[in-house]
Design a protein around this motif. Structure first.
Motif, PDB file in Angstrom:
ATOM      1  N   ASP A 269     -14.234  45.055   7.331  1.00  0.00           N
ATOM      2  CA  ASP A 269     -15.705  44.633   7.618  1.00  0.00           C
ATOM      3  C   ASP A 269     -16.048  43.739   7.734  1.00  0.00           C
ATOM      4  O   ASP A 269     -16.915  43.084   9.155  1.00  0.00           O
ATOM      5  CB  ASP A 269     -16.251  45.697   7.731  1.00  0.00           C
ATOM      6  CG  ASP A 269     -15.851  47.319   7.389  1.00  0.00           C
ATOM      7  OD1 ASP A 269     -15.751  47.557   8.555  1.00  0.00           O
ATOM      8  OD2 ASP A 269     -15.493  48.130   6.446  1.00  0.00           O
ATOM      9  N   THR A 270     -15.997  43.354   6.751  1.00  0.00           N
ATOM     10  CA  THR A 270     -16.370  41.177   6.416  1.00  0.00           C
ATOM     11  C   THR A 270     -15.351  40.684   5.868  1.00  0.00           C
ATOM     12  O   THR A 270     -15.324  41.675   4.431  1.00  0.00           O
ATOM     13  CB  THR A 270     -17.798  41.460   5.986  1.00  0.00           C
ATOM     14  OG1 THR A 270     -18.181  42.563   4.851  1.00  0.00           O
ATOM     15  CG2 THR A 270     -18.612  42.202   7.319  1.00  0.00           C
ATOM     16  N   LEU A 271     -15.784  39.597   5.382  1.00  0.00           N
ATOM     17  CA  LEU A 271     -15.279  39.217   4.236  1.00  0.00           C
ATOM     18  C   LEU A 271     -16.107  37.969   4.467  1.00  0.00           C
ATOM     19  O   LEU A 271     -16.134  37.196   5.624  1.00  0.00           O
ATOM     20  CB  LEU A 271     -13.649  38.578   4.422  1.00  0.00           C
ATOM     21  CG  LEU A 271     -12.830  37.667   3.744  1.00  0.00           C
ATOM     22  CD1 LEU A 271     -13.127  38.372   2.218  1.00  0.00           C
ATOM     23  CD2 LEU A 271     -11.794  36.864   3.761  1.00  0.00           C
ATOM     24  N   THR A 272     -16.432  37.720   2.907  1.00  0.00           N
ATOM     25  CA  THR A 272     -17.680  35.957   2.728  1.00  0.00           C
ATOM     26  C   THR A 272     -17.093  35.211   1.996  1.00  0.00           C
ATOM     27  O   THR A 272     -16.285  35.706   1.005  1.00  0.00           O
ATOM     28  CB  THR A 272     -18.643  37.376   2.144  1.00  0.00           C
ATOM     29  OG1 THR A 272     -19.026  37.652   2.877  1.00  0.00           O
ATOM     30  CG2 THR A 272     -19.781  35.920   1.599  1.00  0.00           C
ATOM     31  N   ILE A 273     -17.182  34.711   2.195  1.00  0.00           N
ATOM     32  CA  ILE A 273     -16.849  32.896   0.976  1.00  0.00           C
ATOM     33  C   ILE A 273     -17.617  31.762   1.232  1.00  0.00           C
ATOM     34  O   ILE A 273     -18.951  32.040   1.752  1.00  0.00           O
ATOM     35  CB  ILE A 273     -15.187  32.469   1.802  1.00  0.00           C
ATOM     36  CG1 ILE A 273     -14.175  33.284   2.018  1.00  0.00           C
ATOM     37  CG2 ILE A 273     -15.052  31.227   0.906  1.00  0.00           C
ATOM     38  CD1 ILE A 273     -12.376  32.143   2.678  1.00  0.00           C
ATOM     39  N   SER A 274     -18.662  32.346  -0.609  1.00  0.00           N
ATOM     40  CA  SER A 274     -19.443  31.088  -0.759  1.00  0.00           C
ATOM     41  C   SER A 274     -18.807  31.095  -2.333  1.00  0.00           C
ATOM     42  O   SER A 274     -17.324  30.395  -2.625  1.00  0.00           O
ATOM     43  CB  SER A 274     -20.664  31.523  -0.996  1.00  0.00           C
ATOM     44  OG  SER A 274     -20.520  32.884  -2.146  1.00  0.00           O
ATOM     45  N   GLY A 275     -19.937  29.449  -2.679  1.00  0.00           N
ATOM     46  CA  GLY A 275     -19.816  28.798  -4.120  1.00  0.00           C
ATOM     47  C   GLY A 275     -20.407  27.237  -3.550  1.00  0.00           C
ATOM     48  O   GLY A 275     -20.511  26.853  -2.919  1.00  0.00           O
ATOM     49  N   LYS A 276     -19.391  26.773  -4.905  1.00  0.00           N
ATOM     50  CA  LYS A 276     -19.346  25.790  -5.016  1.00  0.00           C
ATOM     51  C   LYS A 276     -19.714  24.504  -3.731  1.00  0.00           C
ATOM     52  O   LYS A 276     -20.301  23.521  -3.273  1.00  0.00           O
ATOM     53  CB  LYS A 276     -19.308  24.852  -6.359  1.00  0.00           C
ATOM     54  CG  LYS A 276     -19.308  23.191  -7.148  1.00  0.00           C
ATOM     55  CD  LYS A 276     -20.254  23.366  -7.869  1.00  0.00           C
ATOM     56  CE  LYS A 276     -18.401  23.284  -8.583  1.00  0.00           C
ATOM     57  NZ  LYS A 276     -17.842  22.849 -10.154  1.00  0.00           N
ATOM     58  N   ASN A 277     -18.590  25.177  -3.371  1.00  0.00           N
ATOM     59  CA  ASN A 277     -18.035  24.247  -2.105  1.00  0.00           C
ATOM     60  C   ASN A 277     -18.799  24.234  -0.956  1.00  0.00           C
ATOM     61  O   ASN A 277     -18.464  23.256   0.796  1.00  0.00           O
ATOM     62  CB  ASN A 277     -16.997  23.687  -1.647  1.00  0.00           C
ATOM     63  CG  ASN A 277     -16.017  22.976  -2.979  1.00  0.00           C
ATOM     64  OD1 ASN A 277     -16.205  22.065  -3.816  1.00  0.00           O
ATOM     65  ND2 ASN A 277     -14.237  23.714  -3.529  1.00  0.00           N
ATOM     66  N   PHE A 278     -19.453  25.089  -0.305  1.00  0.00           N
ATOM     67  CA  PHE A 278     -20.361  26.030   0.862  1.00  0.00           C
ATOM     68  C   PHE A 278     -21.726  25.724   0.812  1.00  0.00           C
ATOM     69  O   PHE A 278     -22.052  26.286  -0.067  1.00  0.00           O
ATOM     70  CB  PHE A 278     -19.753  27.476   0.875  1.00  0.00           C
ATOM     71  CG  PHE A 278     -18.162  27.036   0.714  1.00  0.00           C
ATOM     72  CD1 PHE A 278     -17.522  27.763   2.447  1.00  0.00           C
ATOM     73  CD2 PHE A 278     -17.602  27.573   0.015  1.00  0.00           C
ATOM     74  CE1 PHE A 278     -16.112  27.411   2.244  1.00  0.00           C
ATOM     75  CE2 PHE A 278     -16.484  27.442  -0.341  1.00  0.00           C
ATOM     76  CZ  PHE A 278     -15.295  27.267   0.855  1.00  0.00           C
ATOM     77  N   ASN A 279     -21.844  25.322   1.859  1.00  0.00           N
ATOM     78  CA  ASN A 279     -23.313  24.713   1.824  1.00  0.00           C
ATOM     79  C   ASN A 279     -24.378  26.077   1.752  1.00  0.00           C
ATOM     80  O   ASN A 279     -25.324  26.466   1.577  1.00  0.00           O
ATOM     81  CB  ASN A 279     -23.993  24.016   3.194  1.00  0.00           C
ATOM     82  CG  ASN A 279     -23.498  22.542   3.617  1.00  0.00           C
ATOM     83  OD1 ASN A 279     -23.710  22.468   1.349  1.00  0.00           O
ATOM     84  ND2 ASN A 279     -22.960  21.885   4.105  1.00  0.00           N
ATOM     85  N   GLU A 280     -23.737  26.998   2.536  1.00  0.00           N
ATOM     86  CA  GLU A 280     -24.181  28.658   2.641  1.00  0.00           C
ATOM     87  C   GLU A 280     -23.083  29.243   3.212  1.00  0.00           C
ATOM     88  O   GLU A 280     -21.613  28.901   3.319  1.00  0.00           O
ATOM     89  CB  GLU A 280     -25.126  28.906   4.261  1.00  0.00           C
ATOM     90  CG  GLU A 280     -24.656  27.426   5.870  1.00  0.00           C
ATOM     91  CD  GLU A 280     -26.106  28.119   6.659  1.00  0.00           C
ATOM     92  OE1 GLU A 280     -26.188  29.359   6.229  1.00  0.00           O
ATOM     93  OE2 GLU A 280     -25.724  26.692   7.311  1.00  0.00           O
ATOM     94  N   PRO A 281     -23.208  30.930   2.536  1.00  0.00           N
ATOM     95  CA  PRO A 281     -21.937  31.655   2.796  1.00  0.00           C
ATOM     96  C   PRO A 281     -21.313  31.450   4.577  1.00  0.00           C
ATOM     97  O   PRO A 281     -21.740  32.070   4.812  1.00  0.00           O
ATOM     98  CB  PRO A 281     -23.028  32.962   2.563  1.00  0.00           C
ATOM     99  CG  PRO A 281     -24.043  32.919   1.609  1.00  0.00           C
ATOM    100  CD  PRO A 281     -24.109  30.867   2.388  1.00  0.00           C
ATOM    101  N   MET A 282     -19.716  32.035   4.284  1.00  0.00           N
ATOM    102  CA  MET A 282     -19.140  32.052   5.305  1.00  0.00           C
ATOM    103  C   MET A 282     -19.569  33.768   6.034  1.00  0.00           C
ATOM    104  O   MET A 282     -18.060  33.929   4.292  1.00  0.00           O
ATOM    105  CB  MET A 282     -18.111  31.218   5.370  1.00  0.00           C
ATOM    106  CG  MET A 282     -18.615  29.711   5.688  1.00  0.00           C
ATOM    107  SD  MET A 282     -16.710  29.039   5.331  1.00  0.00           S
ATOM    108  CE  MET A 282     -16.768  29.062   7.564  1.00  0.00           C
TER     109      MET A 282
END
Length: 536
Positions: A269-282
């Motif tokens: 349904d959704t896959l979310t990637i975030s963290g220190k290397n990301f300005n905002e969640p993808m």
């Protein structure tokens, strides 16, 4: 006769030797007595007598020198070879039985080493099969550590070293203090209803490094055992961590629509990637574009709409799980998370599929390993970076670089407008015996379909150089309108953003940039194919 004489023989022999050495000296000085006209001829001894005497002299000199060399050499050898146990004759390795028991029948084992004291208790269960045969199983645990965090198998492997202890020899010429047994390097205290209570005491290594000293608290005998036995008791609680591989998501009946032809989880349904290397969640979703999903199965829905790429390895976290290499901590708390960077992880990856969610948190610790936890983790585990090839990715790495990846089979027509020029191509094909024959019209005139296909390969092969986006005040230098067989129309524009880059947008949404050289190549091919000229 022996070359080495008795005392009396040595005395007589030494006198003879001194005289013989003097004779040799006289002979050497005179070399040989020559006769002259003023003297009688020199008397010569028979050759056999002279040679025999010389041989005897040489043997005696050699014997004396040999004794000197032997004595001197022995002193040197003694210095090079460590002194062995003085009163011990060598015996066959592992010939002496020191301790025999069944570690499954021990109730409590306390192990003291340089890292501290570790106390383990046994939860023993006895099962009887249909034939009346009993099987004993033991679960080892520590009152200091939460249940399940330590591996019972790892603890059992260490304790099983006590089952059959053998020695290479007994030590009688040294005291317990000499062997380091009064202040032992390791000590194992055993409590057992079957065997009683006693200790295995391990001292220092022997001077010649052939083993380690050991004794039991119940007797005074000191033994020399293999060093590997003693070092096997060197560990920390972290070495005993119950390290398990991270598990994949179990596919249920509710997930049938999310699987591929092999029944393996392929969508979400959704896959979310975030963290220190990301300005905002993808946020990623399934690509529902009929003519594109076969090439690009996922798309980005936030922060911008893009075709997605490089998710295969990410999906493997949920479809195949993840192999663990060890543990960083037996606890998950703020302090422990901070030590390995999981308080601000490089990546947080979360999936939602048919009501099931799973999240990984990943932090790069060094060049080789990452610290990883998931929703079910009870400890912080170590994972090789090779198993996480995407861990250094940033947002751009997950955007598809394809500018307009569309199949020619799905097009009715495609129109290119550049300034005051307009190039229109109508496309159709017939199929017979799995062979497609294309017809391409340009301005109502048929042109070489093969030539157009060569051009179209270059056009759909355009790739983004970067994904820097920003509004521009200039008008597009090229507008491409694609009319699909399903009735859908897409508009792709190229607008110059710098001397070396063109910005491209699909249906009014800016996607990224391509290089001027790639744009110019396609533009030049376009003019050639419109004139029905070969482009290659």
């Amino acid at each position: 006769m022996s070359d080495f004489m008795s005392d009396n023989e040595n005395i007589t022999g030494q006198e003879d030797l001194n005289q013989d050495l003097a004779d040799i000296s006289d002979t050497v000085e005179g070399e040989e007595e020559f006769s002259t006209i003023f003297s009688a001829p020199a008397e010569k001894k028979p050759a056999t007598v002279q040679n025999a005497k010389k041989k005897r002299i040489i043997s005696m000199v050699a014997a004396v020198l040999a004794v000197v060399i032997l004595i001197g050499g022995s002193a040197a050898i003694v210095k090079l070879i460590p002194k062995k146990e003085e009163d011990e004759a060598p015996v066959t390795s592992n010939d002496i039985s020191v301790l025999e028991l069944d570690s499954n029948m021990l109730d409590k084992v306390s192990i003291t080493n340089k890292n501290g004291k570790f106390v383990f208790t046994a939860d023993r269960k006895t099962e009887t099969d249909d034939e009346g045969k009993e099987t004993v199983s033991v679960e080892w645990s520590s009152a200091e550590i939460e249940d399940g965090v330590l591996s019972s198998d790892e603890i059992g492997n260490i304790i099983s070293s006590l089952d059959n202890i053998t020695a290479t020899r007994e030590i009688t010429a040294k005291s317990a203090a000499d062997c380091g047994l009064q202040n032992p390097s390791r000590q194992i205290d055993i409590e057992s209803e079957k065997y009683g209570n006693f200790s295995v005491i391990i001292g220092s290594d022997s001077p010649d490094n052939t083993g380690t000293y050991l004794k039991l608290s119940t007797k005074d005998t000191i033994y020399l055992v293999e060093s590997s036995l003693s070092t096997g008791f060197d560990f920390t609680y972290l070495d005993l961590a119950n390290v398990e591989d991270f598990k994949a998501i179990t596919v249920t009946d509710a997930m049938k629509d999310y699987t591929d032809e092999e029944g393996k989880l392929a969508f979400f349904d959704t896959l979310t990637i975030s963290g220190k290397n990301f300005n905002e969640p993808m946020v990623f979703v399934k690509n529902n574009e009929e003519f594109l999903s076969g090439f690009v199965p996922y798309s980005v829905s936030s922060p911008v709409k893009q075709d997605a790429d490089n998710l295969t390895d990410v999906m493997a976290l949920f479809t195949s799980g993840l192999t663990s290499s060890g543990a960083y901590s037996l606890e998950i708390n703020d302090d422990e998370l901070s030590k390995v960077g999981l308080d601000n992880p490089d990546m947080v990856i979360s999936i939602s599929v048919a009501g099931v969610t799973k999240t990984y948190k990943i932090a790069v610790v060094d060049q080789s390993f990452c610290a990883v936890i998931d929703d079910e983790s009870r400890l912080i585990q170590k994972v090789s970076k090779e198993a996480l090839p995407f861990v250094d990715y940033k947002m751009d790495n997950f955007y598809s670089k394809w500018v307009f990846l569309r199949s020619i089979d799905n097009l009715n027509s495609i129109v290119f407008e550049t300034g005051d020029k307009k190039y229109s191509f109508d496309i159709s094909y017939t199929e017979e015996d799995n062979t497609k024959t294309y017809t391409v019209l340009s301005g109502g005139k048929e042109i070489s379909a093969e030539n157009f296909q060569d051009f179209y390969v270059e056009f759909v092969g355009l790739q983004a150089s970067d994904f820097d986006i920003g509004a521009t005040d200039t008008a597009p230098e090229m507008t491409v309108t694609a009319n699909h067989k399903n009735g859908k129309t897409e508009v792709l524009t190229f607008t110059r953003s710098s001397a070396t880059k063109f910005q491209f947008a699909l249906n009014g949404e800016i996607k990224g940039r391509i290089t001027s050289s790639s744009y110019n190549k396609v533009f030049n091919y376009l003019k050639l194919v419109a004139e029905d000229k070969k482009i290659k």
